[in-house]
Design a protein around this motif. Structure first.
Motif, mmCIF file in Angstrom:
data_model
loop_
_atom_site.group_PDB
_atom_site.id
_atom_site.type_symbol
_atom_site.label_atom_id
_atom_site.label_comp_id
_atom_site.label_asym_id
_atom_site.label_seq_id
_atom_site.Cartn_x
_atom_site.Cartn_y
_atom_site.Cartn_z
ATOM 1 N N ARG A 213 45.476 45.860 45.104
ATOM 2 C CA ARG A 213 44.723 45.286 46.237
ATOM 3 C C ARG A 213 43.174 45.286 46.115
ATOM 4 N N GLU A 214 42.883 46.336 45.690
ATOM 5 C CA GLU A 214 41.072 46.616 45.733
ATOM 6 C C GLU A 214 40.722 46.201 44.291
ATOM 7 N N LEU A 215 41.503 45.604 43.496
ATOM 8 C CA LEU A 215 40.813 45.326 42.133
ATOM 9 C C LEU A 215 39.623 44.101 42.322
ATOM 10 N N ALA A 216 40.086 42.874 42.996
ATOM 11 C CA ALA A 216 39.186 42.119 43.341
ATOM 12 C C ALA A 216 38.673 41.851 44.910
ATOM 13 N N ASP A 217 39.162 42.896 45.458
ATOM 14 C CA ASP A 217 38.744 42.902 47.019
ATOM 15 C C ASP A 217 37.214 42.882 47.430
ATOM 16 N N LEU A 235 35.280 43.772 37.925
ATOM 17 C CA LEU A 235 36.662 43.895 37.818
ATOM 18 C C LEU A 235 36.859 44.567 36.733
ATOM 19 N N ASN A 238 36.462 48.308 37.881
ATOM 20 C CA ASN A 238 37.889 48.623 38.700
ATOM 21 C C ASN A 238 39.249 49.150 37.836
ATOM 22 N N ASP A 361 49.048 42.701 39.238
ATOM 23 C CA ASP A 361 47.860 42.778 40.069
ATOM 24 C C ASP A 361 46.449 42.527 39.162
ATOM 25 N N TYR A 364 46.566 38.672 39.045
ATOM 26 C CA TYR A 364 46.414 38.196 40.407
ATOM 27 C C TYR A 364 44.738 37.914 40.650
ATOM 28 N N ALA A 365 44.060 39.387 40.290
ATOM 29 C CA ALA A 365 42.636 39.465 40.337
ATOM 30 C C ALA A 365 41.948 38.692 39.385
ATOM 31 N N THR A 368 42.186 35.353 40.802
ATOM 32 C CA THR A 368 41.107 35.392 42.140
ATOM 33 C C THR A 368 39.825 35.272 41.765
ATOM 34 N N LEU A 369 39.330 35.766 40.556
ATOM 35 C CA LEU A 369 38.300 35.583 39.991
ATOM 36 C C LEU A 369 37.991 34.256 39.661
#
Length: 601
Positions: A213-217, A235, A238, A361, A364-365, A368-369
């Motif tokens: 959850r914190e990868l691309a938060d 990213l 992380n 994850d 997803y990151a 998201t990016l």
């Protein structure tokens, strides 16, 4: 005769031993348990040396007395052989039970504990009997909201359970159940299971989910202040941090798949030899190592020994085992993540499971990016489009008026003509600058996977003149064609269009001219014939609304050189407009290579 641990053995020893041996008397004398009549003993015993019992079921309660030498049970009171054998086997089973087991009294004191429980809590040499179960386990902590299972079982008379954590970091699941039917119960039987590995696996899994959850938060303020490259680096940092510190992987390589070419582009490498990091790999099962196989098949690959694996291509010289997982989102492979170790069989099925979870994850990151990049590019493009739309039509009016004014000065005032040409150039530069800014603010990363940015390279930098009285049509031409890099200029009618073509010169000549068949002054066919006096052939496209052509402009134009497919029907769709424009460009000699040459120049 020694103290017996089995009544069956004691009976045999008495019945088969030396019956003439006299009984010891006085200090340190040994006693005998007799179940049955004293007269049933094989020899005379002094009554004080014999403990008479009326049932074999009570024998075990007396064996704690150190003076007891043996047990004699009359045959008529002897339990069945199967019962005795079961009693002995049950003792062995409890002693070697794979979980800990113990018997507690009402004060939680240990009455008996099996070998496993003693070994877990270092009580093999010392006897834990008499200690409380808490003292035996080293005063562990009850986790969460669990209540004391021993107190609960004594109070409710029902089975109860709880999880304990010791100071050494071990976790135990304890179950307690009352013994017998007494109410309230007086004793508990407990079983203790070591669930340390299970708990640590759960904690690791939870940590992986938090890390994912914190990868691309990123907070809105961070996104606003960071560029695309900075977000990619964040990213990567992380990912590197969590793979090393959380999953304990030291040799890491991540590659992203180029959908159009199948090339696996290096994104991140830690501990990988530079030659291996620079190696060209493709999503193909042969000749591209395990990484190529995982990317092409979309399946994970656990390599226990690289020497005996024909697919393996080493990332570091001392690699002996590896683990490779595809990055997948919505059934589409985005890339691969590969880890290696100098140890044989260094990775387990648990490592595979954890890496697959973290790979999702990462996918997803990355998505998201990509969405953030695309959103930023789209916002920038919309802003540029809005500015361009506001500027394009007024600039076109300037061009139209300047060309018409210049027509009046040609041959009379060269100085004025030169000045007007500078006005024309500056006006065109304004539009082109805005368009170039929009293209720079739309990075290639925003192009969706599977779509080539050069799909319509033939249109790039092509100059197109659109002639139509309807301002909406002229605005749509700017909006649609400039999306693909075309340079669009417009005119309201033939009076403006003819001088625009005549005075364009070689530098600004039009590659395509799109005209309505019905113009304020005359028809589109008549415009084509006037332009034919200036350029031949005329790269013309004629538009008509709903196929209506009262003056037969299209028929006449076809007879005079109009390309058979150079027709548009309003309202036209984007794909139709692009297809017709590309057809005319190709018909008059434009090729994709021309577009590539213009880029290199």
């Amino acid at each position: 005769m020694t103290q017996s641990t089995s009544s069956f053995d004691a009976v045999n020893e008495i019945s088969q031993g030396d019956q003439s041996r006299p009984a010891e008397t006085g200090a340190g004398k040994k006693r005998l348990i007799c179940v049955g009549e004293l007269s049933s003993l094989p020899r005379d015993y002094v009554e004080d040396d014999v403990l008479l019992l009326d049932s074999s079921a009570t024998v075990l309660d007396q064996l704690s007395d150190q003076s007891i030498e043996g047990v004699w049970i009359a045959r008529d009171l002897l339990p069945e052989l199967g019962e005795l054998r079961g009693l002995c086997q049950s003792g062995l089973m409890l002693r070697d039970f794979p979980e800990g087991a113990a018997l507690l009294d009402q004060k939680n004191r240990v009455l008996w504990a099996n070998r496993r429980l003693r070994r877990w809590f270092d009580k093999v040499e010392s006897d834990p009997v008499g200690d409380t179960i808490y003292e035996m386990m080293g005063n562990p902590e009850i986790l969460g909201s669990d209540l004391c299972p021993f107190h609960t079982a004594f109070t409710t008379g029902e089975e109860s359970s709880g999880t304990f954590q010791t100071e050494s970091g071990h976790y135990y699941q304890v179950r307690a159940a009352p013994v017998g039917d007494q109410s309230p119960p007086t004793q508990l039987v407990i079983t203790v299971g070591d669930i340390t590995e299970e708990i640590l696996q759960q904690q690791k899994l939870a940590a992986i989910h938090r890390a994912g959850r914190e990868l691309a938060d990123l907070r809105p303020s961070e996104i606003f202040q960071m560029g695309v490259d900075e977000r990619i680096e964040l990213l990567k940092d992380n990912i590197r941090h969590y793979l090393q510190d959380l999953l304990n992987f030291d040799v890491i390589e991540i590659r992203l798949l180029e959908q159009a070419t199948g090339y696996l582009l290096p994104l991140l490498s830690v501990g990988i030899d530079q030659e291996a990091a620079d190696r060209q790999l493709y999503a193909h099962p042969h000749g591209n190592g395990i990484t190529g196989y995982a990317a092409s098949s979309g399946t994970s690959y656990l390599c226990y020994d690289v020497i005996n694996d024909p697919l393996f291509i080493p990332g570091v010289a001392n690699s002996r085992s590896s683990l490779t997982v595809p990055l997948i989102l919505n059934d589409q492979v985005l890339g691969t993540i590969n880890v290696e170790s100098p140890q044989i069989a260094a990775f387990t099925e648990s490592d595979l499971q954890f890496l697959e979870i973290f790979a999702r994850d990462i996918s997803y990151a990355l998505n998201t990016l990509e969405l953030l990049v695309a959103q930023k590019a789209d916002t920038a493009q919309q802003s540029c489009n809005a500015i361009h739309s506001a500027v394009a039509m007024p600039v076109d009016e300037i061009l139209n008026d300047a060309v018409n004014v210049m027509e009046d000065y040609i041959g009379h005032s060269p100085e004025m003509v030169d000045r007007i040409r500078r006005i024309l150039k500056n006006a065109r530069d304004i539009k082109q600058t805005i368009q170039q800014i929009g293209q720079r603010m739309t990075p290639l990363e925003a192009v969706p996977p599977g779509i080539s940015p050069n799909e319509h390279a033939l249109l790039r930098d092509k100059r197109i003149l659109v002639v139509d009285e309807d301002a909406t049509v002229r605005e749509d031409a700017h909006r649609l064609l400039e999306r693909y890099g075309c340079i669009v200029e417009t005119a309201r009618g033939a009076v403006q269009a003819v001088p625009m073509v005549r005075d364009a010169g070689d530098e600004n000549k039009y590659d395509v001219i799109i005209s309505d068949i019905k113009l304020p002054e005359y028809s589109g066919f008549q415009l084509m014939m006037r332009l034919k006096e200036l350029i031949d052939p005329v790269p013309m496209i004629l538009m008509t609304g709903f196929g209506y052509d009262p003056g037969h402009s299209i028929v006449n134009a076809l007879q005079n050189g109009l390309h058979p497919k150079a027709r548009l029907y309003k309202p036209f769709r984007l794909d139709q407009l692009i297809d017709v424009v590309k057809t005319v460009l190709e018909a008059y000699g434009a090729t994709p290579e021309d577009a590539d040459d213009s880029e290199s120049n």
